[in-house]
Design a protein around this motif. Structure first.
Motif, PDB file in Angstrom:
ATOM      1  N   GLY A  15       0.829  -1.196   0.000  1.00 48.03           N
ATOM      2  CA  GLY A  15       0.000   0.000   0.000  1.00 48.03           C
ATOM      3  C   GLY A  15       0.866   1.250   0.000  1.00 48.03           C
ATOM      4  O   GLY A  15       2.094   1.182   0.003  1.00 48.03           O
ATOM      5  N   VAL A  16       0.233   2.414  -0.007  1.00 45.14           N
ATOM      6  CA  VAL A  16       0.955   3.689   0.028  1.00 45.14           C
ATOM      7  C   VAL A  16       1.302   4.000   1.474  1.00 45.14           C
ATOM      8  O   VAL A  16       0.422   4.318   2.280  1.00 45.14           O
ATOM      9  N   ILE A  17       2.586   3.866   1.800  1.00 52.13           N
ATOM     10  CA  ILE A  17       3.023   4.048   3.189  1.00 52.13           C
ATOM     11  C   ILE A  17       3.039   5.527   3.570  1.00 52.13           C
ATOM     12  O   ILE A  17       2.619   5.907   4.666  1.00 52.13           O
ATOM     13  N   GLN A  18       3.526   6.377   2.668  1.00 53.98           N
ATOM     14  CA  GLN A  18       3.588   7.817   2.939  1.00 53.98           C
ATOM     15  C   GLN A  18       2.519   8.533   2.118  1.00 53.98           C
ATOM     16  O   GLN A  18       2.573   8.533   0.891  1.00 53.98           O
ATOM     17  N   PRO A  19       1.523   9.146   2.767  1.00 47.20           N
ATOM     18  CA  PRO A  19       0.450   9.821   2.024  1.00 47.20           C
ATOM     19  C   PRO A  19       0.989  10.950   1.144  1.00 47.20           C
ATOM     20  O   PRO A  19       2.032  11.546   1.445  1.00 47.20           O
ATOM     21  N   ILE A  20       0.279  11.238   0.069  1.00 52.06           N
ATOM     22  CA  ILE A  20       0.621  12.380  -0.765  1.00 52.06           C
ATOM     23  C   ILE A  20       0.059  13.631  -0.093  1.00 52.06           C
ATOM     24  O   ILE A  20      -0.670  13.538   0.899  1.00 52.06           O
ATOM     25  N   THR A  21       0.408  14.801  -0.612  1.00 46.78           N
ATOM     26  CA  THR A  21      -0.148  16.054  -0.118  1.00 46.78           C
ATOM     27  C   THR A  21      -0.874  16.745  -1.268  1.00 46.78           C
ATOM     28  O   THR A  21      -0.337  16.838  -2.374  1.00 46.78           O
TER      29      THR A  21
END
Length: 299
Positions: free
Chosen positions: A75-81
């Motif tokens: 999954g996406v571990i670090q969210p986008i901004t």
């Protein structure tokens, strides 16, 4: 695992809140803004546009596929901004590689931090965030610094505070933009390091700069060897010639050939009787051995 599931459920709950027309949050002071801004929200990928201020223009396909594989498994571990543009519409501030990789694996949503910012703030956030990345080439970083100067009107001192870099470091990156465009392209393509570029900056003549650039590529010169080559370029004296430039044509041609072969401005002195002396300068033991190797290979 239960904690992660709870966090994901919270993100989806906030996502539903954002899809409610009665809760169209546009400013930080709007109702329920505190529940969304700064929190991780699960957003539809189709509702996110790429950032037109993104300083990065190219993405390595191989590393993008590797990231996609990781996202497929973990999954996406670090969210986008993102920043909110309109009702249920967003624009990327940072995280375009994660955004692209998520689309690559067929995901329909992505975890995101929501910011409310104007265009200038968005550009500054995108530039500063990208400067901090480890995989940008030196020219990309230099262009980001230049955009902060041109479009945000930041001074080098202000940039130093924003990105946590010494002013001298910022100045060194900006100087790379004075290199010939061909040399800059070589750096972007990975043929030259920043060390090579910093050495070549000291060659003001573009023709000579390109000649040395081609030699670096052809001979696979290290940064130290390049620095020695540039030092020789500056330290050698101009070709000594008799009055009224009566140097024979064969010597003029030969001097040029010598300079190209040895990577240095060879000094030639010619007496009236036709006898002369050729001097090949060197700056270190390493440079001496380089010249020696060239002479031996010509035997």
């Amino acid at each position: 695992m239960a904690k992660a599931t709870k966090k994901q459920a919270l993100g989806r709950g906030l996502s539903a809140l954002l899809k409610d027309p009665n809760n169209d949050i546009q400013n930080a002071t709007d109702k329920n803004a505190d529940k969304v801004v700064g929190n991780i929200v699960e957003l539809d990928l189709d509702n996110i546009d790429v950032n037109p201020f993104q300083p990065r223009t190219s993405f390595n396909e191989e590393t993008l596929r590797e990231l996609a594989s990781s996202i497929r498994e973990l999954g996406v571990i670090q969210p986008i901004t993102v920043r909110k543009m309109a009702f249920d519409k967003y624009q990327l501030v940072s995280g375009e590689r994660r955004f692209r990789a998520s689309k690559l694996v067929g995901n329909t949503t992505i975890p995101a931090y929501i910011r409310i910012a104007n265009d200038q703030e968005s550009l500054e956030m995108a530039l500063v965030e990208n400067i901090q990345r480890q995989d940008l080439d030196p020219i990309e970083i230099a262009l980001s610094y230049q955009r902060l100067i041109d479009e945000i009107n930041l001074t080098q001192e202000e940039m130093s505070e924003r990105v946590g870099k010494n002013r001298s470091t910022i100045a060194n990156y900006l100087r790379l933009l004075k290199l010939d465009p061909i040399v800059q392209t070589g750096m972007r393509d990975g043929f030259l390091s920043m060390g090579h570029g910093r050495a070549l900056i000291n060659i003001n003549d573009n023709g000579d700069q390109l000649d040395i650039y081609e030699k670096i590529i052809a001979d696979k010169l290290s940064v130290r060897q390049t620095e020695a080559l540039v030092k020789n370029y500056h330290n050698t004296t101009e070709i000594a010639t008799p009055a009224q430039d009566e140097t024979p044509k064969f010597i003029k041609k030969g001097v040029k050939d010598f300079a190209e072969y040895f990577g240095a401005k060879v000094d030639v002195k010619v007496a009236k009787n036709g006898r002369g002396k050729i001097t090949i300068p060197f700056s270190s033991e390493e440079d001496f051995n380089r010249i020696k190797k060239l002479i031996n290979s010509a035997k």
